[in-house]
Design an enzyme around this catalytic site. Structure first.
Site, mmCIF file in Angstrom:
data_model
loop_
_atom_site.group_PDB
_atom_site.id
_atom_site.type_symbol
_atom_site.label_atom_id
_atom_site.label_comp_id
_atom_site.label_asym_id
_atom_site.label_seq_id
_atom_site.Cartn_x
_atom_site.Cartn_y
_atom_site.Cartn_z
ATOM 1 N N SER A 117 -83.396 -14.482 57.753
ATOM 2 C CA SER A 117 -83.131 -13.794 59.100
ATOM 3 C C SER A 117 -84.971 -14.556 59.304
ATOM 4 C CB SER A 117 -83.568 -12.601 59.478
ATOM 5 O OG SER A 117 -84.154 -11.988 60.714
ATOM 6 N N TYR A 141 -87.074 -3.986 58.443
ATOM 7 C CA TYR A 141 -85.797 -4.902 58.099
ATOM 8 C C TYR A 141 -85.785 -7.068 57.323
ATOM 9 C CZ TYR A 141 -81.831 -8.818 59.397
ATOM 10 O OH TYR A 141 -81.001 -10.190 59.883
ATOM 11 N N LYS A 145 -85.654 -8.779 54.015
ATOM 12 C CA LYS A 145 -85.065 -10.161 54.190
ATOM 13 C C LYS A 145 -85.811 -10.922 53.035
ATOM 14 C CE LYS A 145 -81.422 -10.110 55.764
ATOM 15 N NZ LYS A 145 -79.661 -10.479 54.957
#
Length: 325
Positions: A117, A141, A145
């Protein structure tokens, strides 16, 4: 030769599965259906319902289907929610990636395309995000990643020069929209396109969160890329890894220009034929003015390009959502 697609019953994963099949590569799907849909998997594609945290399931699946590589799309993808659920986010995205890598080792699968991402960059204060920009994720998040990329890098370093050498690349992108197949659409309650579509279908007025940003029209500028283009890039990456061709450790799949939220809203009204004036709500904390990535390296190596206009992005997504009833 077959490739395992983790999360292959989800919005992005299901498009990757279709793109693999079109390229003559046999896909195998593992998905726990926490956000995916069994009906998104095309008939005839092997589908195993289960978690990426289940090492034995993954290993047995790879061995049974002769899997040589993995496109790892599965994960908990909600940056905002990850702030409230950091432990769940790390379990799914960090531990999940570790288990996938361990199962690959067990099953002698040596190639992986990681769905990363652009959240690994955080909120950079630059006009265009490039791959070498410092990584400062602003959410669990984004952190998860980035750690996933580290895990893959470290396993590749550990296996280098052996018969089990891991070859890999990570693809970083922001806002994936549209549909390349009317049977698959974005069902996320957190993404802009489905939020607006559901509002319009319910006869309600969509909202813009803040219109006083330092952008030409005052609304956030973001990187919107079509899911069909994203899926195609994953397949080319897999093909290059399979063929032993050189790849970068990571690629941005960026639009280069970006679109503002107001431009998206205008396209929504134009394409759907539903005239509306969006309500203006307060800013969301932490929302930067603009985040747009380049795609130069991916254009060079992965045939990456933006094949859809904003109206086509909206049209394909709207048609797929309405086809679902």
């Amino acid at each position: 030769m077959s490739w395992l697609v983790t999360g292959g019953a989800g919005y992005i994963g299901a498009h990757v599965v279709r793109a693999l099949s079109s390229a003559g590569i046999d896909p195998v799907v593992v998905d726990d259906l926490s956000s995916g849909h069994a009906e998104f998997v095309p008939p005839g594609i092997p589908f195993i319902e289960g978690s990426i945290l289940d090492r034995d399931l993954l290993t047995d699946t790879m061995r049974a289907h002769g899997v040589t590589g993995v496109i790892h799309v599965a994960g908990f993808k909600y940056a905002g929610v990850s702030v409230q659920r950091p432990l769940h986010t790390y379990e799914q995205n960090v531990e999940g990636t570790r288990v996938v890598l361990q199962a690959m080792t067990d099953a002698d699968a040596t190639r992986i395309v990681f769905s990363s991402s652009a959240a690994v960059y955080g909120t950079p204060d630059v006009p265009l995000v490039t791959e070498d920009l410092p990584k400062r994720p602003a959410s669990p998040y984004g952190e998860s990643k980035l750690i996933g990329e580290w895990l893959i890098r470290d396993q590749a370093t550990a296996t280098a020069g052996t018969d089990a050498a891991l070859r890999h690349t990570s693809l970083r992108y922001f806002n994936v929209v549209g549909s390349a197949d009317p049977a698959v659409y974005d069902t996320s309650p957190h993404n802009l396109f489905p939020i607006v579509f559901e509002k319009l279908l319910a006869g309600q007025t969509p909202q813009i969160n803040g219109d006083d940003y330092d952008t030409p029209d005052g609304t956030n500028v973001r990187d919107y890329v079509h899911v069909g283009d994203i899926a195609a890039a994953h397949v080319v990456a897999a093909q290059r890894l399979q063929a032993g061709e050189p790849v970068e450790a990571a690629y941005n799949l960026g639009s280069q220009n970006g679109l503002s939220v107001r431009e998206i809203m205008d396209a929504m009204a134009r394409v759907t034929g539903i005239g509306f004036t969006p309500r203006i709500g307060p800013r969301r904390p932490g929302d930067p003015d603009r985040i747009v990535a380049t795609g130069d390296l991916a254009a060079r190596d992965l045939d990456w390009r933006n094949r859809y206009t904003v109206d086509e992005m909206v049209r394909t997504g709207w048609d797929a959502r309405r086809a679902a009833g």
